[in-house]
Design a protein around this motif. Sequence first.
Motif, PDB file in Angstrom:
ATOM      1  N   ASP A 107       0.836  -1.209   0.000  1.00 30.33           N
ATOM      2  CA  ASP A 107       0.000   0.000   0.000  1.00 30.33           C
ATOM      3  C   ASP A 107       0.866   1.253   0.000  1.00 30.33           C
ATOM      4  O   ASP A 107       0.577   2.224  -0.720  1.00 30.33           O
ATOM      5  N   LEU A 108       1.918   1.242   0.773  1.00 25.96           N
ATOM      6  CA  LEU A 108       2.840   2.373   0.839  1.00 25.96           C
ATOM      7  C   LEU A 108       3.463   2.647  -0.530  1.00 25.96           C
ATOM      8  O   LEU A 108       3.694   3.805  -0.905  1.00 25.96           O
ATOM      9  N   MET A 109       3.717   1.576  -1.276  1.00 26.10           N
ATOM     10  CA  MET A 109       4.341   1.703  -2.591  1.00 26.10           C
ATOM     11  C   MET A 109       3.328   1.935  -3.710  1.00 26.10           C
ATOM     12  O   MET A 109       3.695   2.024  -4.890  1.00 26.10           O
ATOM     13  N   GLY A 110       2.050   2.013  -3.345  1.00 26.82           N
ATOM     14  CA  GLY A 110       1.029   2.313  -4.343  1.00 26.82           C
ATOM     15  C   GLY A 110       0.431   1.102  -5.029  1.00 26.82           C
ATOM     16  O   GLY A 110      -0.153   1.223  -6.117  1.00 26.82           O
ATOM     17  N   TYR A 111       0.530  -0.068  -4.400  1.00 25.72           N
ATOM     18  CA  TYR A 111      -0.019  -1.289  -4.979  1.00 25.72           C
ATOM     19  C   TYR A 111      -1.199  -1.777  -4.147  1.00 25.72           C
ATOM     20  O   TYR A 111      -1.267  -1.539  -2.935  1.00 25.72           O
ATOM     21  N   LYS A 112      -2.089  -2.492  -4.800  1.00 28.93           N
ATOM     22  CA  LYS A 112      -3.286  -2.986  -4.131  1.00 28.93           C
ATOM     23  C   LYS A 112      -2.951  -4.044  -3.090  1.00 28.93           C
ATOM     24  O   LYS A 112      -3.570  -4.109  -2.026  1.00 28.93           O
ATOM     25  N   SER A 113      -1.976  -4.903  -3.421  1.00 28.66           N
ATOM     26  CA  SER A 113      -1.613  -5.992  -2.516  1.00 28.66           C
ATOM     27  C   SER A 113      -0.149  -6.351  -2.718  1.00 28.66           C
ATOM     28  O   SER A 113       0.490  -5.930  -3.697  1.00 28.66           O
ATOM     29  N   HIS A 114       0.367  -7.160  -1.807  1.00 29.74           N
ATOM     30  CA  HIS A 114       1.745  -7.639  -1.935  1.00 29.74           C
ATOM     31  C   HIS A 114       1.908  -8.465  -3.211  1.00 29.74           C
ATOM     32  O   HIS A 114       2.944  -8.376  -3.891  1.00 29.74           O
ATOM     33  N   ALA A 115       0.898  -9.245  -3.565  1.00 27.55           N
ATOM     34  CA  ALA A 115       0.970 -10.046  -4.790  1.00 27.55           C
ATOM     35  C   ALA A 115       1.114  -9.150  -6.011  1.00 27.55           C
ATOM     36  O   ALA A 115       1.903  -9.448  -6.920  1.00 27.55           O
ATOM     37  N   ASP A 116       0.377  -8.062  -6.060  1.00 22.45           N
ATOM     38  CA  ASP A 116       0.492  -7.136  -7.193  1.00 22.45           C
ATOM     39  C   ASP A 116       1.896  -6.554  -7.273  1.00 22.45           C
ATOM     40  O   ASP A 116       2.458  -6.397  -8.364  1.00 22.45           O
ATOM     41  N   PHE A 117       2.458  -6.221  -6.126  1.00 20.54           N
ATOM     42  CA  PHE A 117       3.813  -5.660  -6.091  1.00 20.54           C
ATOM     43  C   PHE A 117       4.838  -6.688  -6.585  1.00 20.54           C
ATOM     44  O   PHE A 117       5.699  -6.377  -7.411  1.00 20.54           O
ATOM     45  N   VAL A 118       4.736  -7.911  -6.106  1.00 23.66           N
ATOM     46  CA  VAL A 118       5.707  -8.949  -6.452  1.00 23.66           C
ATOM     47  C   VAL A 118       5.598  -9.360  -7.919  1.00 23.66           C
ATOM     48  O   VAL A 118       6.595  -9.435  -8.640  1.00 23.66           O
ATOM     49  N   LEU A 119       4.383  -9.599  -8.380  1.00 25.66           N
ATOM     50  CA  LEU A 119       4.187 -10.193  -9.697  1.00 25.66           C
ATOM     51  C   LEU A 119       4.516  -9.244 -10.835  1.00 25.66           C
ATOM     52  O   LEU A 119       4.729  -9.688 -11.967  1.00 25.66           O
ATOM     53  N   GLU A 120       4.571  -7.968 -10.551  1.00 25.70           N
ATOM     54  CA  GLU A 120       4.949  -7.001 -11.577  1.00 25.70           C
ATOM     55  C   GLU A 120       6.316  -7.320 -12.170  1.00 25.70           C
ATOM     56  O   GLU A 120       6.573  -7.067 -13.350  1.00 25.70           O
ATOM     57  N   GLU A 121       7.203  -7.918 -11.365  1.00 28.05           N
ATOM     58  CA  GLU A 121       8.562  -8.220 -11.805  1.00 28.05           C
ATOM     59  C   GLU A 121       8.745  -9.684 -12.201  1.00 28.05           C
ATOM     60  O   GLU A 121       9.863 -10.124 -12.427  1.00 28.05           O
ATOM     61  N   ARG A 122       7.664 -10.443 -12.275  1.00 27.06           N
ATOM     62  CA  ARG A 122       7.740 -11.839 -12.679  1.00 27.06           C
ATOM     63  C   ARG A 122       7.293 -11.985 -14.131  1.00 27.06           C
ATOM     64  O   ARG A 122       6.673 -11.089 -14.695  1.00 27.06           O
ATOM     65  N   THR A 123       7.576 -13.132 -14.725  1.00 25.47           N
ATOM     66  CA  THR A 123       7.121 -13.335 -16.096  1.00 25.47           C
ATOM     67  C   THR A 123       5.600 -13.433 -16.159  1.00 25.47           C
ATOM     68  O   THR A 123       5.002 -13.171 -17.207  1.00 25.47           O
TER      69      THR A 123
END
Length: 735
Positions: free
Chosen positions: A327-343
Amino acid sequence: MMKKLTVAAAVMSALIAAGCSNDSSEQKSPVESEKAQSIESVDGANGTDTKNDATASNPFFEEWDTPYGMPPFDQIKDEHFKPAFERAIAEVRIEVDEVANNPEEPTFANTIEAMEYNGKLLNKVTNVFYNLTSANTNPTLQAISKEIGPQLSSLRDDVNLNENLFKRVSALYAKKDELGLRSDQMRLLEDSYKSFVRGGAELNDEQKQKLRELNKKETQLSLQFAENVLAETNNWELVLDKEEDLAGLPQWFIDASAKTAEERGHEGKWVITTHRPSKDPFLINSTRRDLREKVYSGYTNRGDNDNEYDNKNIAIELAALRAQKADLMGYKSHADFVLEERTAKNAENVSELLDQVWPAAIKQAKAEVAAMQEMINKEGGDFTFAAHDWRHYAEKIRKAKYSLNEEEIKPYFSLDSTLQGVFYTANRLFGMNFEERFDLPKYHEDVRTFEVKDEKGELIGIYLADFYVRDSKRGGAWMNSYRKQFVTEDGEFVKPIIVNVLNFPRPVGDEPALLTFDQASTLFHEFGHATHGLLSDGVYPSQTGTSVPRDFVEFPSQVLENWMLEPEVLGKFAKHYKTGEVIPQEMIDKIQAASQFNQGFATTEYMAATLLDLAWHTQEVGDEIKDADAFEKAVLDEVGLIPEIAPRYRTTYFSHIFSGGYSAGYYSYIWSEIFGADAYQAFRENGIFDKETADKFVEYILSKGGTEDPLELYKKFRGKEADPKYLLKSRGLID
């Protein structure tokens, strides 16, 4: 000699390791800084007395005059780590300040490469320390890990949140197309910029302070979670003191259990533990249903016993912390934050894959339950099939359906012969040759060391193998490195030092260690990771070896598993340890026919853990979880998990996601398997040892590391995108 590495990579890999990363990959690269920081100045900054004998004789403060620059394990003592960490952290701060406050205009060399090739001592210490805390830990190392973890977290934040450093990286990123960079340099610049942004560089001061607090707490909790799982696993035991308690157990297992009992102070008895080499054979073979239930319960309730090692509240707090960070980084969830950098890119794509696989898997699992209940009924069993019965009756059905008995198979899969099968496969595919050395440094007497050379006799790297289960080793199997491959600023090609760690049963008496088919397959799998590290051919340490997205890193290892089932390979190594007889073709045919057996169970238990991971990490700020067990049950009930199957990892011992690097990423195994199944299809089409196909696999996959987009690399290898149908076919879930 060990030379140079990256501050950013060293700090990040240390943090991953501090969280007990359990994947078969790693993100570390060894480095050696050329900066002439004096021991006195660095120790002075730390308040360390440089005249102290313990500090002065610290092996980490010296060049390692050992074969191939391997760590001098016999010289490294527990007391050396803390002062080495303290000095390393101080050195990194000095090096970062030098780059950040350089009065010259930022260039790729004085900013990106300067950071990449700094951090020598930190990398040197973390590579040894975190490998040992995974494979050969003790209370002293665990205490140091708890103390150092938050310091490394703080250091990572200090690097990511350094405003002057970010300005220099941003200035280069803004004119990246004008710099004339190679493709690997361009990717390094882009990844460096994204790393700063994702590390909080664009937050305001208040937000940055909040991020620091969250990161520090997350590190502390992850370490505690891992320690609790290890303690629960090591502490649980079932002591058997009657002959009738041994009903159904093979003699080799009875002997091994007696040895375990002796080691644990139960002379004349037998002990079963929740370590897999003890738990799994017992659940498969024991005809004492009441005892099977006790062992199964002991395993699945780890971390969920309302004692000092309970992990329920830690899991809740970790998930909440990660949601707050996202949330601090502007993402809905931790999964959204992590998966942005995955294939996979986003949770929707992951869910789409899981939705394709889950219905077929659960349908097959229900059919398997029905078949086992039918067997129970035919035998006159007056009970309903339950989870603790699964392995026992699955083995019975396999014997009945395929005339395949695990105890008949194991004599053909001694550890030594299987290892030779792995080496044979690597030689035929990649021209790798292995020569065992008995004079190289090693951290435990169990470890075996090998020189790896190419067809011309040139050294590729050093391979370490640590095979046997012990209390000082965490569970599972993995690959890591004591040194990654990279090229120094002076152009020296540094050879990798790679380790595979497994948990196979120890040999008993004069008998060799005999592996189940699954254990032998695991050895092929983990060596697939090793080839990824050994055959690396890149420049920058943060890009070499297995430095690829989490949902791509399992792909090379899953490809290599396929060769074990090939008759040509089996015929080379699968030989009876007593007679030398090659495994009969009839048995090979049975093994191949049974390869898709029980896939409903295997796929469903894995998928359940994957869905549980996503459920924990798609939580948003304000989604309060009060009871971890209730949350887990609700998630699994919603997807329709049958009671006869538990997730491969329940919440309270799910180290992959709560103390490792796989949070919101446990799906990676099946995602990578799409690539693995599709890639092996290329070998099926062209020949399993086709040189052109193997060379392309090295060129575009094994050697490239993170120098290019992995999906583009895959298309260069295969000529197209990966097709999921080969995964479903390989698991027998579609025709």
